[in-house]
Design a protein around this motif. Structure first.
Motif, mmCIF file in Angstrom:
data_model
loop_
_atom_site.group_PDB
_atom_site.id
_atom_site.type_symbol
_atom_site.label_atom_id
_atom_site.label_comp_id
_atom_site.label_asym_id
_atom_site.label_seq_id
_atom_site.Cartn_x
_atom_site.Cartn_y
_atom_site.Cartn_z
ATOM 1 N N ILE A 99 0.834 -1.206 0.000
ATOM 2 C CA ILE A 99 0.000 0.000 0.000
ATOM 3 C C ILE A 99 0.867 1.254 0.000
ATOM 4 C CG2 ILE A 99 -0.245 0.214 2.522
ATOM 5 C CD1 ILE A 99 -2.912 0.924 -0.194
ATOM 6 N N ALA A 100 2.092 1.150 0.508
ATOM 7 C CA ALA A 100 2.991 2.307 0.519
ATOM 8 C C ALA A 100 3.572 2.590 -0.861
ATOM 9 C CB ALA A 100 4.120 2.082 1.521
ATOM 10 N N HIS A 101 3.189 1.759 -1.851
ATOM 11 C CA HIS A 101 3.623 1.983 -3.232
ATOM 12 C C HIS A 101 2.443 2.012 -4.203
ATOM 13 C CE1 HIS A 101 7.479 0.694 -1.464
ATOM 14 N NE2 HIS A 101 8.024 1.431 -2.416
ATOM 15 N N PHE A 102 1.222 2.075 -3.662
ATOM 16 C CA PHE A 102 0.047 2.057 -4.539
ATOM 17 C C PHE A 102 -0.767 3.327 -4.294
ATOM 18 C CE2 PHE A 102 -4.342 1.107 -5.653
ATOM 19 C CZ PHE A 102 -4.181 0.606 -6.937
ATOM 20 N N ASN A 103 -0.795 4.182 -5.285
ATOM 21 C CA ASN A 103 -1.500 5.459 -5.139
ATOM 22 C C ASN A 103 -3.008 5.260 -5.245
ATOM 23 O OD1 ASN A 103 -1.630 8.412 -5.044
ATOM 24 N ND2 ASN A 103 -2.370 8.233 -7.145
ATOM 25 N N LYS A 104 -3.729 5.753 -4.262
ATOM 26 C CA LYS A 104 -5.188 5.703 -4.306
ATOM 27 C C LYS A 104 -5.733 7.119 -4.488
ATOM 28 C CE LYS A 104 -6.222 1.460 -1.828
ATOM 29 N NZ LYS A 104 -7.196 0.778 -0.961
ATOM 30 N N VAL A 105 -6.826 7.197 -5.205
ATOM 31 C CA VAL A 105 -7.532 8.465 -5.344
ATOM 32 C C VAL A 105 -8.593 8.504 -4.259
ATOM 33 C CG1 VAL A 105 -8.974 9.904 -6.819
ATOM 34 C CG2 VAL A 105 -7.075 8.590 -7.806
ATOM 35 N N SER A 106 -8.518 9.479 -3.397
ATOM 36 C CA SER A 106 -9.450 9.588 -2.279
ATOM 37 C C SER A 106 -10.794 10.110 -2.757
ATOM 38 C CB SER A 106 -8.879 10.531 -1.211
ATOM 39 O OG SER A 106 -9.858 10.863 -0.260
ATOM 40 N N SER A 107 -11.865 9.476 -2.294
ATOM 41 C CA SER A 107 -13.207 9.928 -2.649
ATOM 42 C C SER A 107 -13.515 11.284 -2.031
ATOM 43 C CB SER A 107 -14.252 8.903 -2.194
ATOM 44 O OG SER A 107 -14.184 8.720 -0.784
ATOM 45 N N SER A 108 -12.835 11.613 -0.950
ATOM 46 C CA SER A 108 -13.078 12.893 -0.275
ATOM 47 C C SER A 108 -12.017 13.936 -0.582
ATOM 48 C CB SER A 108 -13.133 12.673 1.239
ATOM 49 O OG SER A 108 -11.926 12.082 1.705
ATOM 50 N N ASP A 109 -10.796 13.499 -0.944
ATOM 51 C CA ASP A 109 -9.682 14.440 -1.003
ATOM 52 C C ASP A 109 -8.790 14.291 -2.228
ATOM 53 O OD1 ASP A 109 -10.060 15.769 1.656
ATOM 54 O OD2 ASP A 109 -9.972 13.685 2.293
ATOM 55 N N GLY A 110 -9.303 13.672 -3.292
ATOM 56 C CA GLY A 110 -8.612 13.668 -4.574
ATOM 57 C C GLY A 110 -7.405 12.738 -4.653
ATOM 58 N N ASP A 111 -6.597 12.965 -5.659
ATOM 59 C CA ASP A 111 -5.403 12.155 -5.930
ATOM 60 C C ASP A 111 -4.543 12.051 -4.671
ATOM 61 O OD1 ASP A 111 -3.110 10.960 -6.881
ATOM 62 O OD2 ASP A 111 -2.692 12.486 -8.398
ATOM 63 N N GLY A 112 -4.149 10.804 -4.341
ATOM 64 C CA GLY A 112 -3.336 10.613 -3.147
ATOM 65 C C GLY A 112 -1.956 11.209 -3.251
ATOM 66 N N GLY A 113 -1.460 11.423 -4.456
ATOM 67 C CA GLY A 113 -0.142 12.026 -4.645
ATOM 68 C C GLY A 113 1.004 11.149 -4.182
ATOM 69 N N ALA A 152 2.199 20.885 -4.261
ATOM 70 C CA ALA A 152 1.084 21.811 -4.044
ATOM 71 C C ALA A 152 -0.015 21.668 -5.090
ATOM 72 C CB ALA A 152 1.606 23.246 -4.043
ATOM 73 N N GLU A 153 0.319 21.110 -6.244
ATOM 74 C CA GLU A 153 -0.684 20.954 -7.300
ATOM 75 C C GLU A 153 -1.716 19.880 -6.965
ATOM 76 O OE1 GLU A 153 3.122 22.535 -9.165
ATOM 77 O OE2 GLU A 153 2.586 21.063 -7.633
ATOM 78 N N ILE A 154 -1.449 19.062 -5.970
ATOM 79 C CA ILE A 154 -2.359 17.976 -5.579
ATOM 80 C C ILE A 154 -3.126 18.386 -4.315
ATOM 81 C CG2 ILE A 154 -2.412 15.606 -4.672
ATOM 82 C CD1 ILE A 154 -0.141 14.972 -6.628
ATOM 83 N N PRO A 155 -4.417 18.142 -4.281
ATOM 84 C CA PRO A 155 -5.218 18.594 -3.136
ATOM 85 C C PRO A 155 -4.721 18.020 -1.807
ATOM 86 C CG PRO A 155 -6.633 17.823 -4.916
ATOM 87 C CD PRO A 155 -5.234 17.458 -5.298
ATOM 88 N N LYS A 202 5.681 23.384 -4.643
ATOM 89 C CA LYS A 202 5.347 22.984 -6.006
ATOM 90 C C LYS A 202 6.194 21.795 -6.460
ATOM 91 C CE LYS A 202 4.218 27.738 -7.337
ATOM 92 N NZ LYS A 202 4.562 28.862 -8.251
ATOM 93 N N ALA A 203 5.765 21.159 -7.526
ATOM 94 C CA ALA A 203 6.482 19.990 -8.042
ATOM 95 C C ALA A 203 7.892 20.349 -8.529
ATOM 96 C CB ALA A 203 5.685 19.352 -9.180
ATOM 97 N N ASN A 204 8.094 21.598 -8.927
ATOM 98 C CA ASN A 204 9.423 22.024 -9.390
ATOM 99 C C ASN A 204 10.347 22.404 -8.236
ATOM 100 O OD1 ASN A 204 8.524 24.523 -8.538
ATOM 101 N ND2 ASN A 204 8.424 25.422 -10.590
ATOM 102 N N GLY A 205 9.871 22.238 -7.013
ATOM 103 C CA GLY A 205 10.691 22.508 -5.840
ATOM 104 C C GLY A 205 10.489 23.873 -5.233
#
Length: 760
Positions: free
Chosen positions: A441-455, A467-470, A524-527
């Motif tokens: 599970i620590a390597h499987f990204n889940k999309v949260s039904s309440s809070d979007g992409d797990g990132g 920051a681009e991910i909720p 941000k993703a660019n640091g």
């Protein structure tokens, strides 16, 4: 003479009053733990508990539904309502979302009505008015008088069977309605009802909701044969005894004498009609009174794990009702033959009992540590159930599992600390399997039904959720803590490389700490650091923090608090920040998230991520401030009224915070061995542990004014530390507090006496 008579009368009255007081004292002394539980606590406000009958961790939560739509009715019943729709067999306990309410029954008298009608106008349908004066709830028992029909309803529960007892007036038209179309919030896809004999009704509801697509099959058995049975389909009554479709209801009609009781036993199953029948047959030997006796024995076995002396009656009610709420969920989710449904697959449990309804994001914090102390075997079954989603269902550990479906509500991988806590307290779990499930599970990204992409993919690549991910800050911090937990499992197994890998990930909280701002900040993703955020409006904060609760997550580094304190500028600076947190009122604009409530300054007790924050003063040698704050929170955020908690009860977590705090210690970092000292509110509490030993807390001179710890002794030996360990609790013994009205500012002040939470 008249005067003497008057004096004599007064003396007699005084003697009588003294006798009454003595009798009242005697009654109070003889009260048992089960007598302090009030299932109506939490049925008002937005606490979302239900008052109906259940047994510990049962498949059945048989409770009245006053309505099935809207925020107030997440558990089907709200204390402010004055009419009832019926009695259904499954309910969520204190959640912030809605589902269940499966297979509703309703007794009526007179001409059949085919719809329940609305809560606003109960006369439109079969609903009935009721009053709280003729309503009663106890652990394992619920009773109400239906005023419109003159029917007394009693409910109790077994493990897989709901027991109804309806006492009717004299009538030729005593009806028992079966409505599988009534569910809380979800969408009905198909229903079916049939009756092949005049003492049985069966059927199914297929629905779609927070728990995904699911079947609930039922078989109901009457204690008396019905006279007629009719089925309504799409609002039209037929003489058929069988029908299927999106809107099918059944109506059994009886002739009854005045005061005649008809009992109905209802077995349910998520697997099949055959499973429901097997479940019913497994409890066939019980009538209502036997089932009630068994249910209350089970609850007494749980509640008797605590003995309390001192404190107020209100505090005892809050405490014991809290214990009750902690033993409602998770719920049994397996038929007697071992079959169960998980992640859309029919499976058979081997060497474990399957449970579901895991609100792990809420309950890893205190509920699961409490249950592991009291009922390690249950924590073992819960953990095996969670791990089986990886080993048996070939899927992944769930975020929030309901009825075998991961609804992916909330964030992180909170099943991990739940499993690890059980392992620490002696649950017999295959550690290799546990680690494999955690690593997966620590390597499987889940999309949260309440809070979007797990990132999670970005978190692994960048060392933080960008920051681009909720909700990026909240997600980064929770991942880092849970990575620390996985590292501890790897360490126990001698997996050195995995330990080092996860310990590196456990430090990822550092990657979102902005030194210039001296706080966690979106990156941000660019640091580059994210720009300015409007701090007095909820909406901008909700982009980066769960519920917008920046003030909870500002301190969420439970596994490395000492390191974090140094990052924040040291102990003095950290203490000033905590003082500011608890003393400075927020002046926010915009719509406040429903989960943020119960404010003391910027601290919101109604939102779980901050529940450890009042205990953080111990980490900087200011334990007396924790003592004052937890006393305040226990007094202000809890009561024995229907709206007795400040927010959703969340399957036990709100209550577990109170239970631990009332005993005088709290698990600020689940997975750590340390339980942080607070301020006990009872003179004496004895907790009977699952290992057969007892741990007793004695608080000498404690009172509302005497909230401060003067000294501590463990088994008669002085204890200068402001924490105790899991091992000390599990060894049993007596922890003695000496309490007083003024802070002892030297208690827990030396570094060696403070809890240690540093990366290791």
């Amino acid at each position: 003479m008249k005067k003497i008579t008057t004096i004599t009368s007064i003396l007699m009255l005084l003697i009588f009053a003294m006798g009454c007081k003595e009798e009242q004292k005697k009654v109070e002394v003889n009260k048992k733990p089960i007598n302090y539980v009030d299932p109506f606590i939490g049925t008002g406000g937005i606490v979302h508990t239900f008052p109906g009958a259940t047994t510990p961790f049962s498949m059945i939560q048989l409770s009245p539904d006053t309505d099935t739509k809207g925020w107030n009715h997440c558990a089907g019943y709200h204390y402010d309502d004055d009419n009832i729709k019926g009695f259904s067999h499954t309910h969520l306990s204190g959640t912030g979302w809605s589902d269940l309410g499966d297979i509703l029954l309703m007794p009526t008298v007179g001409a059949l009505k085919l719809e329940s009608g609305s809560i606003e106008n109960p006369d439109e349908g079969w609903r009935s008015r009721f009053s709280h004066e003729k309503e009663k709830a106890e652990p394992g028992y619920y009773q109400v008088y239906l005023e419109d029909y003159g029917i007394d309803v009693q409910l109790t529960a077994g493990k897989r069977v709901g027991f109804h007892k309806y006492t009717f007036p004299e009538t030729d038209q005593a009806n028992i309605i079966f409505d599988p179309t009534s569910i809380i919030f979800g969408q009905v896809l198909n229903t079916e009802i049939h009756s092949e004999s005049n003492d049985e009704v069966s059927g199914v509801c297929l629905s779609n909701g927070w728990g995904g697509k699911r079947n609930v099959y039922f078989v109901a058995e009457f204690s008396k044969s019905y006279e007629t049975f009719k089925v309504a389909k799409s609002g039209k009554l037929t003489d058929k005894s069988k029908a299927s479709g999106k809107d099918v209801k059944g109506f059994a009609t009886f002739k009854t004498r005045e005061g005649e009781a008809i009992e109905v036993k209802v077995g349910i199953s998520a697997v099949s009609l055959e499973g429901a029948r097997k479940n019913l047959n497994s409890e066939r030997g019980m009538n209502f009174s036997v089932a009630l006796n068994n249910a209350q024995k089970e609850w007494s076995n749980v509640l008797n794990k605590f003995d309390i002396e001192g404190g107020t009656e209100e505090q005892k009610k809050i405490f014991y009702t809290g214990v009750y709420h902690n033993f409602i969920a998770p719920n049994l989710s397996m038929d007697v033959d071992g079959k169960y449904i998980a992640l859309g697959k029919e499976l058979t449990a081997e060497n474990f009992i399957n449970y579901s309804s895991f609100s792990t994001w809420d309950t890893f914090r205190a509920t699961k540590p409490l249950i592991s102390f009291l009922a390690t075997r249950m924590s073992e079954e819960f953990s095996k159930s969670l791990i089986s989603r990886y080993t048996d269902a070939k899927e992944h550990l769930p975020l929030w599992e309901l009825c075998g479906v991961d609804n992916t509500c909330m964030i992180g991988y909170p099943s991990v600390p739940v499993i690890y806590d059980a392992m620490q307290k002696g649950a017999k779990i295959d550690k290799e399997e546990a680690f494999a499930a955690m690593d997966d599970i620590a390597h499987f990204n889940k999309v949260s039904s309440s809070d979007g992409d797990g990132g999670l993919n970005e978190y692994i690549k960048l060392g933080y959720v960008p920051a681009e991910i909720p909700k990026n800050i909240s997600k980064t911090l929770e991942y880092a803590y849970e990575d620390w937990v996985i590292a501890q499992v790897a360490k126990e197994l001698g997996k050195d490389k995995d330990y080092e890998y996860y310990m590196k990930r456990a430090q990822n909280y550092k990657n979102v700490f902005n030194k210039e701002r001296n706080m966690f900040w979106p990156r941000k993703a660019n640091g580059e650091w994210f720009g300015d955020i409007v701090m007095d409006e909820w909406e901008p904060l909700q982009e980066h923090w769960i519920s917008g609760n920046k003030w909870a997550y500002d301190y969420f580094v439970p596994h490395a608090l000492n390191d974090f304190i140094e990052m924040k500028g040291g102990r003095e600076a950290f203490g000033k920040e905590l003082d500011h947190l608890f003393s400075t009122e927020l002046h926010m604009k915009g719509e406040e998230h429903v989960d943020i409530s119960g404010f003391v300054g910027g601290y919101a007790h109604g939102d779980e991520p901050g529940h450890a924050n009042p205990y953080l003063y111990n980490y900087i040698g200011e334990a007396w401030k924790t003592q004052a704050m937890v006393r305040r929170l226990m007094g202000e955020m809890y009561s024995d009224k229907p709206d007795g908690m400040i927010n959703n009860e969340d399957c036990g977590q709100m209550s577990a915070w109170y239970i631990f705090s009332a005993m005088g210690f709290y698990p600020a970092c689940p997975g750590s061995q340390e339980y942080i000292i607070g301020s006990p509110i009872f003179d004496k509490v004895t907790m009977r542990l699952a290992n057969g030993k007892s741990f007793t807390v004695v608080a000498k001179n404690q009172s509302a004014e005497n909230m401060y710890v003067q000294s501590l002794h463990l088994n008669g030996e002085p204890l200068s530390k402001s924490f105790i360990t899991q091992a000390q609790i599990e060894q049993g013994g007596i922890l003695t507090f000496e309490m007083g009205p003024q802070p002892n500012k030297s208690f827990g002040t030396p570094l060696e006496d403070q809890p240690l939470s540093t990366l290791k």
